[in-house]
Scaffold this motif. Structure first.
Motif, short mmCIF file in Angstrom:
data_model
loop_
_atom_site.label_atom_id
_atom_site.label_comp_id
_atom_site.label_asym_id
_atom_site.label_seq_id
_atom_site.Cartn_x
_atom_site.Cartn_y
_atom_site.Cartn_z
N ASP A 99 0.81 -1.22 0.00
CA ASP A 99 0.00 0.00 0.00
C ASP A 99 0.85 1.27 0.00
O ASP A 99 0.39 2.33 -0.44
CB ASP A 99 -0.94 0.01 1.21
N GLU A 100 2.09 1.16 0.49
CA GLU A 100 2.98 2.34 0.49
C GLU A 100 3.22 2.80 -0.95
O GLU A 100 3.26 4.00 -1.23
CB GLU A 100 4.32 2.00 1.17
N TRP A 101 3.40 1.82 -1.83
CA TRP A 101 3.62 2.15 -3.25
C TRP A 101 2.37 2.78 -3.86
O TRP A 101 2.46 3.72 -4.64
CB TRP A 101 4.02 0.89 -4.04
N LYS A 103 0.17 4.57 -2.33
CA LYS A 103 0.11 5.95 -1.84
C LYS A 103 1.12 6.84 -2.56
O LYS A 103 0.84 8.00 -2.88
CB LYS A 103 0.40 5.98 -0.33
N LYS A 104 2.29 6.28 -2.84
CA LYS A 104 3.33 7.04 -3.53
C LYS A 104 2.87 7.46 -4.93
O LYS A 104 3.07 8.60 -5.36
CB LYS A 104 4.61 6.19 -3.62
#
Length: 236
Positions: A99-101, A103-104
């Motif tokens: 999920d970090e990707w 968001k990025k």
């Protein structure tokens, strides 16, 4: 009308606007009349007789250009688990596996040229339509950019080798890069031939009237050179 500079006006005299050139002569002229200080891109602009408002007259496909595009293709892959490992091993530049990707990318990160996804990650990738869609980066099964994990190495290798997507835009035109001005004439000819063959094969069954109305070649900075459409479609 936009005013053209001195260099453009100089090279423009070498191209007869009323002549439909054979493909090889047209490519020679594009190389000769490119006036950018950098290595310009050779582009094909095709006017079709299709109606982009009709669902059965859409045209979207891919072609692997035999001589590539002369540029480094940065690839992002949406995958997890074994798929993520396969993507890294196959040379993907970025692997969006959490999920970090997401968001990025939602935040505006689009420093890549091709996005590929495994089917199980499409739910997450699909949330990025507003960012990826307008840039033509959304993975799509028709474009061969949604593939099972075991097919990731092939898809990544093809994308890096010069796999190009072409599609009909809202004005019934197709715009495709086929290489650099610095390419040998034969390399550009082979790439153009592969593209024209792929477009011919992708002709929608519901197409009416003249399929290809106009073919123009140009460099990033240089005049347009008209190509004889019959000869372009007969390229081998």
């Amino acid at each position: 009308m936009a005013k053209h500079g001195k260099k453009y006006l100089e090279v423009k005299t070498k191209v007869d606007p009323d002549t439909l050139y054979d493909p090889k002569t047209a490519l020679e002229l594009v190389k000769e009349t490119s006036y950018s200080k950098f290595d310009g891109t050779v582009e094909v602009h095709i006017r079709t007789g299709l109606d982009p408002r009709q669902a059965d007259q859409q045209l979207r496909d891919v072609v692997v250009l035999p001589n590539g595009l002369g540029k480094t293709v940065r690839i992002l892959v949406f995958a997890q688990g074994d798929g993520a490992a396969a993507a890294k091993e196959a040379g993907a530049d970025f692997v969006a596996d959490d999920d970090e990707w997401i968001k990025k990318i939602e935040g505006g990160f689009t420093d890549f040229d091709v996005a590929i996804s495994t089917p199980d990650m499409m739910a997450k990738a699909g949330r990025l339509g507003k960012v990826l869609g307008p840039r033509g980066l959304m993975p799509n099964p028709k474009a061969g950019t949604v593939v099972p994990a075991e097919d990731l190495p092939r898809a990544i290798n093809e994308a890096k080798a010069g796999r190009v997507e072409f599609r009909l835009d809202k004005t019934a035109n197709i715009h495709v890069p086929i290489g650099k001005v610095s390419f040998e004439l034969d390399q550009l000819y082979q790439n153009l031939s592969s593209l024209m063959n792929a477009i011919r094969r992708a002709k929608p069954a519901a197409a009416k009237g003249t399929f290809i109305k106009k073919v123009t070649l140009t460099a990033t900075m240089g005049p347009g050179v008209k190509v004889d459409t019959n000869q372009a479609l007969a390229m081998e």
